[in-house]
Write a protein that holds these residues in place. Structure first.
Motif, PDB file in Angstrom:
ATOM      1  N   CYS A 650      34.047  41.829  50.759  1.00 54.42           N
ATOM      2  CA  CYS A 650      35.172  43.198  50.419  1.00 54.42           C
ATOM      3  C   CYS A 650      33.994  44.064  49.719  1.00 54.42           C
ATOM      4  O   CYS A 650      35.129  44.704  49.134  1.00 54.42           O
ATOM      5  CB  CYS A 650      34.926  41.947  48.941  1.00 54.42           C
ATOM      6  SG  CYS A 650      36.899  42.760  47.540  1.00 54.42           S
ATOM      7  N   GLU A 658      40.635  47.599  48.133  1.00 56.21           N
ATOM      8  CA  GLU A 658      41.663  48.270  48.194  1.00 56.21           C
ATOM      9  C   GLU A 658      42.445  46.681  48.945  1.00 56.21           C
ATOM     10  O   GLU A 658      43.883  45.857  48.592  1.00 56.21           O
ATOM     11  CB  GLU A 658      42.025  48.876  48.801  1.00 56.21           C
ATOM     12  CG  GLU A 658      41.582  50.034  47.793  1.00 56.21           C
ATOM     13  CD  GLU A 658      42.036  49.953  46.525  1.00 56.21           C
ATOM     14  OE1 GLU A 658      43.339  49.871  46.272  1.00 56.21           O
ATOM     15  OE2 GLU A 658      40.865  50.993  45.467  1.00 56.21           O
ATOM     16  N   ARG A 661      42.815  43.362  46.547  1.00 56.21           N
ATOM     17  CA  ARG A 661      43.635  44.297  46.286  1.00 56.21           C
ATOM     18  C   ARG A 661      45.237  43.870  45.348  1.00 56.21           C
ATOM     19  O   ARG A 661      46.329  43.548  44.733  1.00 56.21           O
ATOM     20  CB  ARG A 661      43.490  45.507  44.878  1.00 56.21           C
ATOM     21  CG  ARG A 661      41.625  45.609  43.649  1.00 56.21           C
ATOM     22  CD  ARG A 661      41.518  47.026  43.400  1.00 56.21           C
ATOM     23  NE  ARG A 661      40.262  46.779  43.289  1.00 56.21           N
ATOM     24  CZ  ARG A 661      39.893  47.570  42.273  1.00 56.21           C
ATOM     25  NH1 ARG A 661      39.911  49.652  42.483  1.00 56.21           N
ATOM     26  NH2 ARG A 661      38.647  48.106  42.063  1.00 56.21           N
ATOM     27  N   LYS A 662      45.528  44.329  46.584  1.00 56.68           N
ATOM     28  CA  LYS A 662      46.460  44.535  47.184  1.00 56.68           C
ATOM     29  C   LYS A 662      47.148  43.104  47.406  1.00 56.68           C
ATOM     30  O   LYS A 662      48.626  42.884  47.239  1.00 56.68           O
ATOM     31  CB  LYS A 662      47.152  45.452  48.370  1.00 56.68           C
ATOM     32  CG  LYS A 662      48.438  45.702  48.807  1.00 56.68           C
ATOM     33  CD  LYS A 662      48.574  46.627  49.791  1.00 56.68           C
ATOM     34  CE  LYS A 662      49.690  46.757  50.137  1.00 56.68           C
ATOM     35  NZ  LYS A 662      50.286  47.653  52.047  1.00 56.68           N
ATOM     36  N   ALA A 693      41.731  36.162  41.304  1.00 58.03           N
ATOM     37  CA  ALA A 693      40.762  36.802  41.644  1.00 58.03           C
ATOM     38  C   ALA A 693      39.567  36.335  42.071  1.00 58.03           C
ATOM     39  O   ALA A 693      39.228  37.046  43.489  1.00 58.03           O
ATOM     40  CB  ALA A 693      40.704  37.818  40.688  1.00 58.03           C
ATOM     41  N   LEU A 698      37.597  38.821  44.907  1.00 62.85           N
ATOM     42  CA  LEU A 698      36.829  39.269  43.534  1.00 62.85           C
ATOM     43  C   LEU A 698      36.493  39.118  42.584  1.00 62.85           C
ATOM     44  O   LEU A 698      36.139  38.043  41.953  1.00 62.85           O
ATOM     45  CB  LEU A 698      38.482  40.639  43.249  1.00 62.85           C
ATOM     46  CG  LEU A 698      39.820  41.460  44.483  1.00 62.85           C
ATOM     47  CD1 LEU A 698      40.775  41.036  43.730  1.00 62.85           C
ATOM     48  CD2 LEU A 698      38.671  42.214  44.895  1.00 62.85           C
ATOM     49  N   PRO A 702      41.756  42.700  39.028  1.00 55.54           N
ATOM     50  CA  PRO A 702      41.680  44.502  38.962  1.00 55.54           C
ATOM     51  C   PRO A 702      42.534  44.412  37.396  1.00 55.54           C
ATOM     52  O   PRO A 702      43.940  44.022  36.993  1.00 55.54           O
ATOM     53  CB  PRO A 702      42.963  44.500  39.883  1.00 55.54           C
ATOM     54  CG  PRO A 702      42.465  43.172  41.373  1.00 55.54           C
ATOM     55  CD  PRO A 702      42.768  42.247  39.832  1.00 55.54           C
ATOM     56  N   ILE A 705      48.589  46.123  38.521  1.00 56.03           N
ATOM     57  CA  ILE A 705      48.691  45.130  39.343  1.00 56.03           C
ATOM     58  C   ILE A 705      49.990  45.650  40.292  1.00 56.03           C
ATOM     59  O   ILE A 705      50.738  45.509  40.472  1.00 56.03           O
ATOM     60  CB  ILE A 705      49.360  44.091  38.482  1.00 56.03           C
ATOM     61  CG1 ILE A 705      48.194  43.773  37.950  1.00 56.03           C
ATOM     62  CG2 ILE A 705      49.581  42.779  39.994  1.00 56.03           C
ATOM     63  CD1 ILE A 705      48.290  42.781  36.863  1.00 56.03           C
ATOM     64  N   SER A 712      40.324  51.287  38.217  1.00 52.58           N
ATOM     65  CA  SER A 712      40.854  50.144  37.051  1.00 52.58           C
ATOM     66  C   SER A 712      40.491  50.070  35.273  1.00 52.58           C
ATOM     67  O   SER A 712      40.004  51.206  35.106  1.00 52.58           O
ATOM     68  CB  SER A 712      40.202  48.920  37.253  1.00 52.58           C
ATOM     69  OG  SER A 712      39.962  48.050  36.254  1.00 52.58           O
TER      70      SER A 712
END
Length: 790
Positions: A650, A658, A661-662, A693, A698, A702, A705, A712
């Motif tokens: 990651c 990204e 996070r998405k 997360a 992660l 994040p 959202i 961040s």
């Protein structure tokens, strides 16, 4: 004198006590300020000297957030100067899970509830055409009908019920597709004896499917059926009797699912497609815009998976299709009666169209559709055939028995997994299931996730992660680089000898069909290539798909809509046609009441084998031990290494972060769309965002959202976003593709506004309502005026 010199030297070596930057003269406020500065310097130096003499403190023991040892970090990357991230441990600060069972008790064997019948029933004995029955036994290796096929054929093939529609309600995996394809083929095959029958006759049977994948599967089964031999096997070439009744091969099938060029589809429709399989939107589009699409002689209309059609919002589309079919038939019939028809004489217009509605459940919206589409229906169930009078009685009779259960031979188990351990628990479960194959043939597993972003993320993650600290940047570059959406298959060292596929509604149609075809096909031998397959998908694969040799179904994310019905549909992808299968569900500690909730909504009681429709609890430690191995708690170290490998992937590039996070944001938005009657179980306030997360590789939640990247905003920003989602969690909106709340409501309001504008006409200088429905083709006086004009 010497003492004085020594004293002066000591003073020079120590802190200076001379007054510096003192002002002589000037205003008295400047002199006071300089004195305060001087005193502050003296106090600071005194504290520093006293601190040097004080013994050093022992480091504080962080039990909840221990630091990561050096051997778990990649050696190729230098240690950052100041890291603001805290890498938390997987096995600390987790909620305590009370284990109800260890899973060691074996599941009692049960008699399959969807297997073919073992009695003397046969296709020929049910009245099916001899040529079709012979093709089933010799070419398709189907020797006995299932219970729903037996009930359907005995009812639909009888002459007394030829004028009545049918509602087929059957258990998943019981052969429902053949239960309506065989009567259609039995009815259309004898038409070949008429000299004027060929492809130009138009479309005689239409089968509507909610998804492209299901439509393609029905079309494939239909293609196999239409390859039947048109003469008996024992017929001699010079047999005059058989030559006189020789059938012509005019029955062909077609597929309309969108994604193809409309011009190509119109050319095929112009040639004639007697049996058509289509999705609702594309079918209505051609009915309204393609003049060469002849449906006036349509004799069969099948609405497959009617409950899914209603869930996807196709109610108005179905009404439009029914109106188009009725209007086309009335126009052709009036033209024939008026002597204005140019068609070949001889067609029997007295035979009306029969509509078959197939649904596993009988919800309120399905009952409304049945009342609109069916006339004097026959309800065909697995065990009995009810013959009610009016349609209202039929729908009430079906609603009185709402039980919908998975196959009795299916082993259903669940695991209560803390949010931190979700990702490594999934890997351990897949490894333990794949180890059960033992190299004996193929082993297929379906993993259901909530949204498309989550499917893409996990597919990329498994395809790009390696356990080595160095060389991560080159791993997976030849198979699934970010942005290469045309790839259909990846491999992971965590799942050896396994091909990993993905399927969701946002993929291009060609990629969806290729992935499904590759997953369904027989894998290569273990010594030649991959022996197992894993399909990561959304609920698009939960309805109707008959994927061969699926041994297990894993629900990584619980369904956000459909409740117990959607759960049964998902687990119904395995244990089909009497075969065995396993269904595993990963449940968070806050979601554990869902187990009793879903069991209460499935049929209570026991099957013939004595096994209740219940889910068996299995400890997450047992799955970890089986998946990662080792002695004692050694599986914790191995699971930590796997988690660190995911997190290193990651952190390799901005695209990976990204994507994670998405997927995290889409998962939260989908989680907020659970219906109100499930909010006591599924609510965002029950989720620890930091732990969640961790399951998306992660190291911190994040701050934003939104799923669109950006800087961040820290924990405070994440909490604000969580509060917004909690306030919206009671709203309905979004879908399994990860759309935001309320988006569908806005689109629905816009569509209604456009439709209302389309209904207005100008009368007397003002815009007033026309009173016509947008899907109305012709009716009453308007139909007569249209006929007179032609």
């Amino acid at each position: 004198m010497s003492d004085t010199l020594v004293l002066n030297l000591a003073l020079e070596e120590g802190p200076s006590t001379r007054r510096e930057h003192t002002k002589k003269g000037g205003r008295w406020t400047d002199r006071l300020k300089s004195k305060r500065i001087e005193k502050r310097k003296v106090r600071t130096q005194t504290k520093t000297n006293s601190a040097d003499e004080r013994p050093s403190k022992r480091p504080r023991q962080h039990t909840d957030r221990p630091s990561v040892t050096s051997h778990s970090l990649p050696q190729a990357h230098p240690k950052p100067r100041q890291s603001t991230q805290i890498i938390s441990s997987l096995f600390s600060s987790n909620p305590k899970v009370e284990q109800k069972s260890t899973g060691s008790v074996p599941h009692a064997p049960s008699k399959p509830s969807n297997a073919p019948l073992t009695d003397s029933s046969s296709f020929t004995g049910l009245g099916l055409n001899t040529l079709i029955a012979t093709h089933l036994t010799t070419k398709m290796n189907i020797l006995k009908p299932t219970s729903i096929q037996c009930a359907s054929l005995s009812t639909l093939l009888s002459q007394g019920a030829s004028s009545r529609d049918a509602f087929i309600q059957a258990q998943t995996g019981s052969g429902k597709t053949l239960s309506y394809l065989l009567p259609i083929l039995h009815d259309l095959l004898p038409l070949s004896t008429n000299s004027y029958i060929d492809r130009s006759i138009g479309t005689l049977a239409i089968i509507i499917s909610p998804t492209r994948e299901l439509a393609k599967q029905i079309s494939d089964v239909l293609d196999v059926l239409l390859k039947l031999r048109l003469r008996p096997l024992d017929a001699a070439p010079d047999d005059e009797e058989n030559n006189e009744t020789r059938l012509t091969r005019w029955l062909v099938s077609g597929l309309l699912t969108g994604g193809a060029t409309r011009a190509h589809e119109k050319a095929r429709l112009r040639k004639g497609i007697p049996i058509l399989v289509a999705t609702p939107g594309r079918l209505l589009d051609h009915l309204q815009k393609t003049s060469s699409f002849g449906v006036s002689k349509c004799r069969w209309l099948v609405l497959d998976e009617a409950d899914r059609l209603m869930e996807l919002g196709f109610a108005d589309t179905i009404k439009g299709i029914l109106a188009c079919l009725e209007g086309s038939r009335k126009l052709a019939l009036q033209a024939v009666e008026g002597g204005q028809s140019t068609e070949v004489r001889g067609w029997d217009w007295s035979v009306r169209r029969r509509t078959i509605l197939c649904s596993a459940t009988m919800r309120e919206d399905v009952q409304v559709l049945a009342g609109d589409a069916l006339r004097n229906p026959i309800i065909i169930k697995t065990t009995e055939v009810d013959l009610p009078g009016p349609a209202t009685d039929a729908t009430k009779g079906a609603a009185a028995d709402p039980k919908f259960t998975p196959p009795s031979q299916l082993l259903q188990k669940y695991i209560v997994v803390p949010l931190k351990l979700r990702l490594v628990a999934l890997i351990a479960l897949l490894r333990s299931l794949l180890s059960q194959s033992g190299g004996r043939g193929s082993f297929k597993i379906i993993v259901f996730l909530t949204c498309t972003d989550s499917v893409d993320f996990h597919w990329r993650l498994l395809g790009g992660t390696t356990l080595e600290n160095d060389g991560n940047r080159e791993s997976g570059s030849d198979q699934a680089a970010p942005g290469e959406d045309d790839s259909i298959e990846v491999h992971s060292p965590l799942l050896p000898d396994t091909s990993i596929f993905r399927l969701h509604g946002s993929l291009p149609p060609a990629t969806r069909h290729s992935s499904l075809r590759a997953f369904s096909s027989s894998p290569k031998a273990p010594e030649v290539g991959r022996a197992a397959s894993v399909l990561l998908c959304t609920s698009v694969a939960a309805r109707g798909l008959d994927l061969p040799r699926v041994r297990a179904v894993v629900q990584y994310d619980l369904p956000t809509e459909g409740g117990a019905t959607e759960y049964v549909h998902r687990v119904g992808r395995t244990a089909r046609a009497g075969r065995g299968g396993q269904a595993w569900t990963i449940v968070a500690p806050s979601e554990e009441p869902w187990v009793e909730w879903v069991q209460a909504r499935m049929a209570s009681g026991t099957t013939e084998g004595g096994t209740a429709h219940s889910l068996e609890a299995v400890a997450v430690e047992q799955i970890m031990q089986a998946g990662f191995g080792g002695k004692g708690k050694e599986y914790e170290d191995r699971a930590t290494e796997v988690q660190m490998a995911f997190e290193r992937w990651c952190l390799q590039g901005k695209e990976n972060v990204e994507m994670a996070r998405k997927a995290f944001a889409s998962h939260l938005r989908a989680y907020a769309t659970h219906p109100s009657d499930e909010k006591h179980i599924f609510h965002i306030r029950h989720l620890h965002l930091g732990h969640l997360a961790k399951s998306f590789a992660l190291r911190e939640a994040p701050g934003t959202i939104s799923g669109h990247g950006g800087k961040s905003q820290g924990a405070a920003g994440g909490k604000r976003q969580a509060r917004r989602l909690r306030r919206r969690s009671g709203d309905k909106g979004g879908d399994d593709e990860g759309k935001g709340e309320g988006g569908l409501d806005v689109e629905r309001r816009m569509n209604m506004a456009v439709r209302n504008q389309g209904r207005l006409v100008k009368k007397g200088g003002a815009m007033v309502s026309s009173g016509l429905w947008e899907f109305q083709v012709a009716s009453g006086d308007a139909l007569e005026r249209l006929v007179n004009k032609t």
